[in-house]
Design a protein around this motif. Structure first.
Motif: not given
Length: 209
Positions: A5-19, A196-202
């Motif tokens: 999940g962290v890997g996916d989120q980090a990739s999305r951040f980087a892609e959205t920022l145009g890296l 945070e997402d995992e805590r909210r889901m739990r």
């Protein structure tokens, strides 16, 4: 699941920022591997409240400890035998160095290793010296992403001859002072948002029961 999940989120951040795609990939890989060191049996026992059940699944976060109850957290750590001030991210880097194949897809293995080791803000450039007598007998085998790994002995990253400070300097020259800090921040924030997402889901699951 947390690591992915962290890997996916980090990739999305980087892609959205145009890296560039290479940095998108490397941030994702760092996220996938950032918590591998939590497989230390002592850390797992801590997450389980002091003692891990036999054949218990590996945890990335504790579902039983109240993080705001500092006394309970400290008592569980002492019962588990995990050293005060110990850093799971150092054990993660230790595994990356023991199993270079984990970084086979990295475009910049030094960057991925640094991001893993610094994802809680330490290691810029020095990692803390921790009194950990139990590391001498540490020998744990576990499976991560269909790969059998073994964590053994002290990590030694606090040593001046570990190449960690020199690596930090090389990466600063490669990406710039603020550029490296920015990449570190992307992974750290990805970890925060996923947690945070995992805590909210739990919490939502608990509310529905």
């Amino acid at each position: 699941a947390h690591c992915r999940g962290v890997g996916d989120q980090a990739s999305r951040f980087a892609e959205t920022l145009g890296l560039p795609p290479a940095l998108v990939d490397d941030l994702g890989l760092a996220g996938d591997l950032h918590d591998a060191g939590k497989a230390d049996p002592r850390f797992q026992a801590w997450l389980y409240g002091g003692t891990a059940p036999p054949a218990a699944p590996l945890l990335a976060k504790s579902g039983s400890l109240d993080r705001l109850d500092r006394q309970a957290v400290a008592s569980a750590r002492d019962l588990a035998g995990y050293p005060r001030g110990g850093r799971h991210e150092c054990a993660s880097v230790q595994l990356l160095r023991a199993y270079p194949g984990l970084l086979a897809t990295a475009h910049d293995p030094e960057l991925v290793e640094h991001l893993v080791g610094s994802h809680h803000g330490r290691g810029r450039p020095f990692l803390p010296v921790i009194d950990d007598p139990g590391a001498a007998t540490l020998d744990a085998s576990f499976e991560l992403f269909d790969r059998r790994l073994r964590l053994r002995g002290p990590h030694g990253l606090e040593r001046l001859d570990s190449d960690w400070p020199e690596r930090f300097a090389r990466l600063q020259r490669r990406y710039g002072w603020w550029g490296l800090a920015w990449l570190e921040a992307l992974l750290r924030l990805a970890d925060h948002r996923r947690s945070e997402d995992e805590r909210r889901m739990r919490q939502e699951e608990t509310d529905h029961e």
